[in-house]
Write an enzyme that holds these catalytic residues in place. Structure first.
Site, PDB file in Angstrom:
ATOM      1  N   ASP A 130     -29.939  13.589 -41.681  1.00  0.00           N
ATOM      2  CA  ASP A 130     -29.990  12.161 -41.368  1.00  0.00           C
ATOM      3  C   ASP A 130     -31.268  11.744 -40.631  1.00  0.00           C
ATOM      4  O   ASP A 130     -31.516  12.166 -39.503  1.00  0.00           O
ATOM      5  CB  ASP A 130     -28.794  11.764 -40.495  1.00  0.00           C
ATOM      6  CG  ASP A 130     -27.465  12.061 -41.155  1.00  0.00           C
ATOM      7  OD1 ASP A 130     -27.292  13.182 -41.666  1.00  0.00           O
ATOM      8  OD2 ASP A 130     -26.583  11.185 -41.140  1.00  0.00           O
TER       9      ASP A 130
ATOM     10  N   ASN B  88     -29.741   6.041 -41.765  1.00  0.00           N
ATOM     11  CA  ASN B  88     -30.132   5.504 -40.456  1.00  0.00           C
ATOM     12  C   ASN B  88     -31.647   5.354 -40.332  1.00  0.00           C
ATOM     13  O   ASN B  88     -32.179   5.300 -39.221  1.00  0.00           O
ATOM     14  CB  ASN B  88     -29.637   6.428 -39.333  1.00  0.00           C
ATOM     15  CG  ASN B  88     -28.134   6.377 -39.170  1.00  0.00           C
ATOM     16  OD1 ASN B  88     -27.567   5.336 -38.893  1.00  0.00           O
ATOM     17  ND2 ASN B  88     -27.484   7.513 -39.358  1.00  0.00           N
TER      18      ASN B  88
ATOM     19  N   ASN C 158     -21.810   6.135 -44.184  1.00  0.00           N
ATOM     20  CA  ASN C 158     -20.987   5.019 -43.724  1.00  0.00           C
ATOM     21  C   ASN C 158     -21.805   3.803 -43.295  1.00  0.00           C
ATOM     22  O   ASN C 158     -21.269   2.706 -43.162  1.00  0.00           O
ATOM     23  CB  ASN C 158     -20.071   5.463 -42.575  1.00  0.00           C
ATOM     24  CG  ASN C 158     -20.835   6.003 -41.386  1.00  0.00           C
ATOM     25  OD1 ASN C 158     -21.645   6.920 -41.530  1.00  0.00           O
ATOM     26  ND2 ASN C 158     -20.585   5.461 -40.214  1.00  0.00           N
ATOM     27  N   HIS C 159     -23.119   3.965 -43.090  1.00  0.00           N
ATOM     28  CA  HIS C 159     -23.976   2.817 -42.761  1.00  0.00           C
ATOM     29  C   HIS C 159     -24.749   2.309 -43.971  1.00  0.00           C
ATOM     30  O   HIS C 159     -25.716   1.564 -43.823  1.00  0.00           O
ATOM     31  CB  HIS C 159     -24.972   3.198 -41.662  1.00  0.00           C
ATOM     32  CG  HIS C 159     -24.339   3.512 -40.341  1.00  0.00           C
ATOM     33  ND1 HIS C 159     -23.392   2.690 -39.764  1.00  0.00           N
ATOM     34  CD2 HIS C 159     -24.508   4.564 -39.489  1.00  0.00           C
ATOM     35  CE1 HIS C 159     -23.006   3.217 -38.606  1.00  0.00           C
ATOM     36  NE2 HIS C 159     -23.652   4.351 -38.425  1.00  0.00           N
TER      37      HIS C 159
ATOM     38  N   HIS D  25     -20.808  13.300 -46.578  1.00  0.00           N
ATOM     39  CA  HIS D  25     -21.032  12.595 -45.321  1.00  0.00           C
ATOM     40  C   HIS D  25     -19.677  12.400 -44.649  1.00  0.00           C
ATOM     41  O   HIS D  25     -18.888  11.536 -45.040  1.00  0.00           O
ATOM     42  CB  HIS D  25     -21.686  11.237 -45.631  1.00  0.00           C
ATOM     43  CG  HIS D  25     -22.351  10.602 -44.457  1.00  0.00           C
ATOM     44  ND1 HIS D  25     -23.602  10.958 -44.033  1.00  0.00           N
ATOM     45  CD2 HIS D  25     -21.945   9.615 -43.626  1.00  0.00           C
ATOM     46  CE1 HIS D  25     -23.947  10.220 -42.995  1.00  0.00           C
ATOM     47  NE2 HIS D  25     -22.953   9.398 -42.721  1.00  0.00           N
TER      48      HIS D  25
END
Length: 256
Positions: free
Chosen positions: A8, A40, A67-68, A148
């Site tokens: 990430d 991210n 999830n983002h 993830h």
């Protein structure tokens, strides 16, 4: 062949350190294909068209998320237009973007699947059922899965579930590189988490004092990226491209 997976990427710090060092890493490990989790990579959180472009410019062949993935509205059109920007495949039908892609390298085709766990995260389609359906469609033995997920138990279970069915299962999301890299069933490379690319002396990339105040006082805070020196976390997977069988997995930690 060798695939480099970068854990990430956090904000400008993570993008900057990749711009400085990724080319050298690729030469050092004789990399044929590079996959980067960029969920991210935008300053503040999420991924934007600008941060996605930066990851491609520094050497990503595929960018995965988590999830983002939809945190920033401006990225939605890019998901529709790009074949190499992925969001988790177990999002509902009709959601913009793709959950997997196949990279055609001439004599070799490599599939990259983005999947998200459901323990302690959003209630998406069951990832175990979803991966079964995806594997029925994919006609190359070279299959890499970015799983993830929050829970280590869910990641471990998925690794054993996909043993001998995929080339590698690489965990992301928790930003801390684990030391459990292995080859399952003499075929499938596995690690619970590839780690984080960004400020090393931080709490998952965020300034540690801010996080301490949040946890100690439960007061509203604004998370800001740590200004500590960045590092790169990831793994290199060596595999037999004719069989889709991993022969080695090694952890990568690159500091100045």
């Amino acid at each position: 062949m060798n695939l480099l997976f970068i854990g990430d990427v956090v904000g400008d710090s993570g993008c900057d350190v990749l711009a400085q060092r990724l080319y050298k890493l690729k030469r050092e490990y004789n990399i044929d294909l590079t996959v980067i989790n960029g969920e991210n990579s935008a300053q503040g959180n999420g991924i934007t068209p600008a941060s996605f472009d930066r990851l491609i410019q520094v050497g990503a062949d595929v960018v995965t998320t988590g999830n983002h993935c939809f945190r920033r509205r401006e990225i939605m059109e890019t998901y529709e237009q790009s074949d190499i920007l992925l969001r988790p495949a177990n999002y509902p039908e009709g959601v913009p973007g793709k959950g997997y892609t196949i990279i055609d390298m001439g004599a070799v085709r490599v599939a990259v699947i983005n999947l998200m766990g459901t323990m302690y995260l959003e209630s998406l389609d069951n990832p175990f059922a979803k991966i079964d359906r995806l594997l029925e469609k994919i006609d190359t033995p070279n299959i890499f899965v970015d799983f993830h997920a929050e829970a280590t138990s869910e990641k471990k279970a998925m690794g054993f579930y996909l043993k001998n069915r995929v080339t590698a299962l690489i965990g992301t999301h928790t930003h801390v590189q684990t030391a459990d890299e292995t080859i399952l069933g003499c075929h499938t490379a596995y690690i619970t988490d590839a780690g984080m690319t960004g400020p090393e002396l931080s709490v998952l990339g965020v300034d540690s004092d801010i996080v301490i105040n949040k946890l100690k006082y439960h007061a509203p805070v604004k998370f800001c990226e740590s200004k500590a020196a960045p590092f790169i976390n990831g793994v290199v997977v060596s595999f037999d491209e004719k069989l889709g069988k991993s022969t080695n997995i090694i952890r990568v930690i690159s500091r100045k």
